[in-house]
Write an enzyme that holds these catalytic residues in place. Structure first.
Site, PDB file in Angstrom:
ATOM      1  N   ASP A  94       0.759  -1.348  -0.164  1.00  0.00           N
ATOM      2  CA  ASP A  94      -0.094   0.040  -0.053  1.00  0.00           C
ATOM      3  C   ASP A  94       0.970   1.441  -0.009  1.00  0.00           C
ATOM      4  OD1 ASP A  94      -2.441  -1.137  -0.263  1.00  0.00           O
ATOM      5  OD2 ASP A  94      -2.886  -0.973   2.106  1.00  0.00           O
ATOM      6  N   ASP A 127      -6.880  -7.712  14.111  1.00  0.00           N
ATOM      7  CA  ASP A 127      -6.499  -8.794  14.308  1.00  0.00           C
ATOM      8  C   ASP A 127      -7.198  -9.596  15.612  1.00  0.00           C
ATOM      9  OD1 ASP A 127      -5.346  -7.007  16.017  1.00  0.00           O
ATOM     10  OD2 ASP A 127      -3.256  -7.702  15.662  1.00  0.00           O
TER      11      ASP A 127
END
Length: 506
Positions: free
Chosen positions: A136, A289
């Site tokens: 990214d 996460d």
């Protein structure tokens, strides 16, 4: 009839009036102290003592369980089905499941080669491994460097794919989610996630994958982080002490008791079916996460932590990077708790014990109360009791319990026991920053979704330090001969941290 004004009710002076402003403030303090300050401060002391007991009992529980685990629990290889992955002459590489390795990146100029090289050197059949670099980066130069590194490994026969997105929506969670949509990963059964600074050992997959193959109820196998720059300076030593307790005690206890432990984002291998059943990656918080791990746990999936399976990584070695990381790690869990507490409480697929553990122990005590207790008690309430001697703080609350909590926290890093005094000061200073981030998460304030990628330096700081050390040694040698010594590493790193924090050129 005489006129009555508001000023008629305000005396021109208090009893014992003096023209000194300090004297007036002192008189005002004496007037409000007994009816207002003393009762309020006593109430705050009681609240802080209650929080200290909660943290103490949590640490004591962890300590007792980890002792039992170390003395009586069998190793994971004996508690679960596990068989070594060996080459099968008849089946060939078909005996190995297809594994996807995802490496999310964002302008990782200093460390991109580290993670790509480590992933490409994993001991796994090349035709059963797909490495996916999810870049990214906004720096075009860095993007070009990363792409060329992928091409270089592809020329060696490694199945590596370089993936970019048009927008950076969802940050890391968005990149991981997008990576699973490609056609070439649909046959993959498991996915491993490594950050750009992670360096897994070549046998990582051969040790972790068998647990997933032979135990279909396990969704995740999490490895322990080891820190390549823990000795860089005192800042990294303090971080090591906090994180070692997290990995050696909290994660081990959660795994051994089948309660819950928070996935650490990287250094773990997931069963893709579990990710899909839990709803996939979501970007609603900055701890994507942990969000996925909680949702998978509510679906009945189990997690396994392997303390002897270690992955090397890097700690933030500048205070600026560490501060941004701690904001994300403190704000995200508090915000996730706000969003999921009712889902956890009303879930019917997990036991009452697991619900209590996740809501009270994992979230409420560790992610919320621990930060607030440290800040309000040690940094606010205790100093105020010095100004208000009428308020007493019992010794067990001010001395004994804090000493026991500190000692229990040190068991994860015995080599740094002599640094406990500095660690206590360090944690108290950081408690204000963490408490503020926790309130931002609970209230969903403006910075709740702030995401600043932790700066990684790789070998840059080490090389600079070595160069400075060599230069200083040569300069001193001219005047002191062989008696000259290079500056200490700890002092040098702290100077770099201080210079950067205050905007001064080193």
């Amino acid at each position: 009839m005489a006129e009555v004004s508001g000023n008629s009710f305000i005396p021109e002076s208090f009893p014992g009036y003096t023209p000194d402003i300090a004297g007036q403030i002192g008189l005002l303090w004496e007037l409000i102290k007994a009816p207002l300050i003393v009762p309020f401060l006593r109430f705050c002391v009681y609240i802080c003592l209650a929080m200290s007991i909660m943290v103490f009992l949590e640490r004591l529980y962890m300590g007792v369980v980890i002792i039992l685990v170390k003395l009586f629990w069998k190793k994971p290889e004996k508690r679960y089905k596990w068989e070594a992955m060996n080459d099968d002459l008849e089946m060939g590489n078909e005996a190995f499941p297809l594994v996807l390795v995802q490496i999310p990146m964002f302008n990782e100029k200093e460390v991109y080669k580290i993670s790509i090289g480590a992933a490409c050197n994993l001991s796994w059949p090349a035709d059963r491994l797909v490495i996916q670099v999810l870049d990214d980066s906004t720096d075009l130069v860095v993007k070009d460097m990363v792409e060329k590194e992928c091409i270089r490994w592809a020329s060696k026969g490694i199945n590596i794919r370089y993936q970019i997105r048009e927008t950076r929506g969802g940050y890391k969670a968005g990149a991981l989610k997008e990576g699973l949509k490609h056609d070439y990963v649909k046959n993959c059964e498991y996915v491993v996630i490594f950050d750009a600074d992670f360096r897994p050992e070549p046998d990582f997959l051969r040790r972790a994958v068998p647990f997933l193959i032979h135990n279909p109820d396990i969704a995740l196998v999490q490895a322990r982080w080891r820190f390549v720059n823990s000795d860089e300076c005192l800042l990294t030593r303090m971080q090591e002490m906090s994180l070692d307790y997290h990995f050696k005690v909290e994660q081990e206890v959660g795994s051994a008791t089948h309660a819950f432990f928070g996935f650490n984002g990287t250094g773990g291998i997931w069963r893709i079916a579990a990710i899909n059943e839990a709803g996939g990656w979501k970007d609603r918080t900055t701890v994507e996460d942990m969000d996925l791990a909680v949702r998978a746990g509510l679906k009945g999936w189990k997690f396994l932590y392997l303390g002897d399976l270690q992955v090397k990584s890097e700690l933030p070695s500048t205070f600026k990077a560490f501060r941004f990381q701690q904001h994300r790690w403190s704000c995200g869990p508090a915000n996730l708790f706000r969003k999921m507490v009712m889902d956890i409480a009303t879930n019917k697929r997990v036991t009452l014990y697991k619900k209590f553990y996740v809501i009270y122990s994992f979230f409420f005590v560790r992610k919320i109360i621990a930060h607030m207790f440290t800040f309000f008690f040690y940094c606010v309430v205790l100093p105020l009791t010095i100004l208000v001697p009428e308020v007493d703080v019992p010794k067990w609350g001010a001395i004994y319990i804090p000493c026991i909590i500190t000692t229990l926290n040190s068991v994860g890093t015995p080599r740094s026991f002599h640094l406990l005094f500095y660690w206590v000061l360090f944690e108290n200073v950081m408690s204000f920053h963490r408490t503020k981030a926790t309130f931002i998460g609970l209230l969903e304030a403006k910075r709740v979704n702030e995401w600043v990628v932790t700066e990684k330096l790789g070998d840059t700081l080490k090389n600079k330090s070595n160069n400075k050390s060599t230069t200083s040694k040569r300069s001193l040698s001219k005047f002191l001969g062989d008696r000259g010594h290079a500056p200490r590493e700890d002092n040098r790193c702290f100077r770099l941290v201080a210079f950067e924090e205050f905007g001064v050129a080193a």
